[in-house]
Motif scaffolding. Sequence first.
Motif, mmCIF file in Angstrom:
data_model
loop_
_atom_site.group_PDB
_atom_site.id
_atom_site.type_symbol
_atom_site.label_atom_id
_atom_site.label_comp_id
_atom_site.label_asym_id
_atom_site.label_seq_id
_atom_site.Cartn_x
_atom_site.Cartn_y
_atom_site.Cartn_z
ATOM 1 N N GLY A 8 0.817 -1.205 0.000
ATOM 2 C CA GLY A 8 0.000 0.000 0.000
ATOM 3 C C GLY A 8 0.841 1.241 0.000
ATOM 4 O O GLY A 8 2.065 1.181 -0.203
ATOM 5 N N LEU A 9 0.165 2.356 0.244
ATOM 6 C CA LEU A 9 0.827 3.662 0.302
ATOM 7 C C LEU A 9 0.913 4.091 1.760
ATOM 8 O O LEU A 9 -0.092 4.081 2.478
ATOM 9 C CB LEU A 9 0.031 4.676 -0.514
ATOM 10 C CG LEU A 9 0.479 6.138 -0.428
ATOM 11 C CD1 LEU A 9 1.877 6.301 -0.999
ATOM 12 C CD2 LEU A 9 -0.521 7.035 -1.165
ATOM 13 N N VAL A 10 2.108 4.472 2.178
ATOM 14 C CA VAL A 10 2.312 4.867 3.567
ATOM 15 C C VAL A 10 3.301 6.017 3.618
ATOM 16 O O VAL A 10 4.159 6.145 2.738
ATOM 17 C CB VAL A 10 2.805 3.663 4.405
ATOM 18 C CG1 VAL A 10 4.168 3.191 3.922
ATOM 19 C CG2 VAL A 10 2.803 3.964 5.881
ATOM 20 N N GLN A 11 3.183 6.850 4.628
ATOM 21 C CA GLN A 11 4.132 7.940 4.794
ATOM 22 C C GLN A 11 5.430 7.435 5.405
ATOM 23 O O GLN A 11 5.454 6.408 6.091
ATOM 24 C CB GLN A 11 3.534 9.020 5.680
ATOM 25 C CG GLN A 11 2.400 9.802 5.027
ATOM 26 C CD GLN A 11 1.939 10.973 5.867
ATOM 27 O OE1 GLN A 11 2.022 10.947 7.086
ATOM 28 N NE2 GLN A 11 1.449 12.017 5.212
ATOM 29 N N ALA A 12 6.477 8.168 5.154
ATOM 30 C CA ALA A 12 7.768 7.817 5.739
ATOM 31 C C ALA A 12 7.639 7.708 7.256
ATOM 32 O O ALA A 12 6.977 8.527 7.893
ATOM 33 C CB ALA A 12 8.810 8.870 5.364
ATOM 34 N N GLY A 13 8.265 6.676 7.788
ATOM 35 C CA GLY A 13 8.170 6.402 9.214
ATOM 36 C C GLY A 13 7.045 5.472 9.577
ATOM 37 O O GLY A 13 6.972 4.991 10.715
ATOM 38 N N GLY A 14 6.186 5.187 8.632
ATOM 39 C CA GLY A 14 5.040 4.325 8.888
ATOM 40 C C GLY A 14 5.381 2.858 8.813
ATOM 41 O O GLY A 14 6.549 2.465 8.655
ATOM 42 N N SER A 15 4.346 2.044 8.911
ATOM 43 C CA SER A 15 4.509 0.596 8.960
ATOM 44 C C SER A 15 3.531 -0.094 8.021
ATOM 45 O O SER A 15 2.442 0.426 7.746
ATOM 46 C CB SER A 15 4.272 0.082 10.381
ATOM 47 O OG SER A 15 5.189 0.641 11.290
ATOM 48 N N LEU A 16 3.940 -1.256 7.558
ATOM 49 C CA LEU A 16 3.075 -2.145 6.781
ATOM 50 C C LEU A 16 3.439 -3.573 7.134
ATOM 51 O O LEU A 16 4.590 -3.854 7.509
ATOM 52 C CB LEU A 16 3.270 -1.941 5.276
ATOM 53 C CG LEU A 16 2.607 -0.752 4.590
ATOM 54 C CD1 LEU A 16 3.062 -0.669 3.143
ATOM 55 C CD2 LEU A 16 1.096 -0.841 4.677
ATOM 56 N N ARG A 17 2.482 -4.466 6.987
ATOM 57 C CA ARG A 17 2.763 -5.889 7.150
ATOM 58 C C ARG A 17 2.349 -6.614 5.880
ATOM 59 O O ARG A 17 1.176 -6.587 5.487
ATOM 60 C CB ARG A 17 2.026 -6.489 8.339
ATOM 61 C CG ARG A 17 2.484 -7.917 8.623
ATOM 62 C CD ARG A 17 1.852 -8.525 9.847
ATOM 63 N NE ARG A 17 0.507 -9.016 9.597
ATOM 64 C CZ ARG A 17 -0.082 -9.960 10.322
ATOM 65 N NH1 ARG A 17 0.559 -10.513 11.324
ATOM 66 N NH2 ARG A 17 -1.310 -10.346 10.046
ATOM 67 N N LEU A 18 3.309 -7.243 5.262
ATOM 68 C CA LEU A 18 3.052 -8.048 4.078
ATOM 69 C C LEU A 18 2.823 -9.494 4.490
ATOM 70 O O LEU A 18 3.421 -9.976 5.445
ATOM 71 C CB LEU A 18 4.221 -7.977 3.107
ATOM 72 C CG LEU A 18 4.673 -6.577 2.666
ATOM 73 C CD1 LEU A 18 5.805 -6.701 1.657
ATOM 74 C CD2 LEU A 18 3.531 -5.767 2.136
ATOM 75 N N SER A 19 1.982 -10.171 3.745
ATOM 76 C CA SER A 19 1.717 -11.585 3.975
ATOM 77 C C SER A 19 2.037 -12.379 2.719
ATOM 78 O O SER A 19 1.816 -11.898 1.603
ATOM 79 C CB SER A 19 0.253 -11.809 4.342
ATOM 80 O OG SER A 19 -0.090 -11.123 5.517
ATOM 81 N N CYS A 20 2.531 -13.569 2.906
ATOM 82 C CA CYS A 20 2.797 -14.487 1.804
ATOM 83 C C CYS A 20 2.129 -15.809 2.160
ATOM 84 O O CYS A 20 2.646 -16.587 2.969
ATOM 85 C CB CYS A 20 4.291 -14.671 1.598
ATOM 86 S SG CYS A 20 4.708 -15.872 0.307
ATOM 87 N N ALA A 21 0.983 -16.053 1.570
ATOM 88 C CA ALA A 21 0.255 -17.293 1.800
ATOM 89 C C ALA A 21 0.749 -18.349 0.830
ATOM 90 O O ALA A 21 0.863 -18.089 -0.376
ATOM 91 C CB ALA A 21 -1.235 -17.059 1.621
#
Length: 124
Positions: A8-21
């Motif tokens: 997704g789109l996130v601002q610098a310093g932010g977080s994301l969690r990717l999943s690999c099923a």
Amino acid sequence: QLQACGGGLVQAGGSLRLSCATSGFTFRDYTIGWFRQAPGKEREGVACLGNFNQNIYYADSVKGRFTISSDDAKNTVYLEMNGLKPEDTAVYYCAAVLAIIVGPLLYEHEYDYWGQGTQVTVSS
């Protein structure tokens, strides 16, 4: 099969969690790697996890910010990304190889199976 999602789109310093099923193979016997490819650049390994022995390795560029983990019950590997920077912007891929790792496995040619990518965009 591998299916990556969570970008997704996130601002610098932010977080994301990717999943690999994953499906179609014995999860415990495989090493799963996360890779990324920015426009005009080669695909680079970010992190890998050996499901057999839970050995984990990171690229220096993400060490201390990214965390790879797995859920055996769901046959899924995650990439928790914190402190995101604009230079982390890329398409992220997960990949699998039948291997027990005792060292980093972060080169594209070392993997046999690939999922589709998920776009991560970090704005400044």
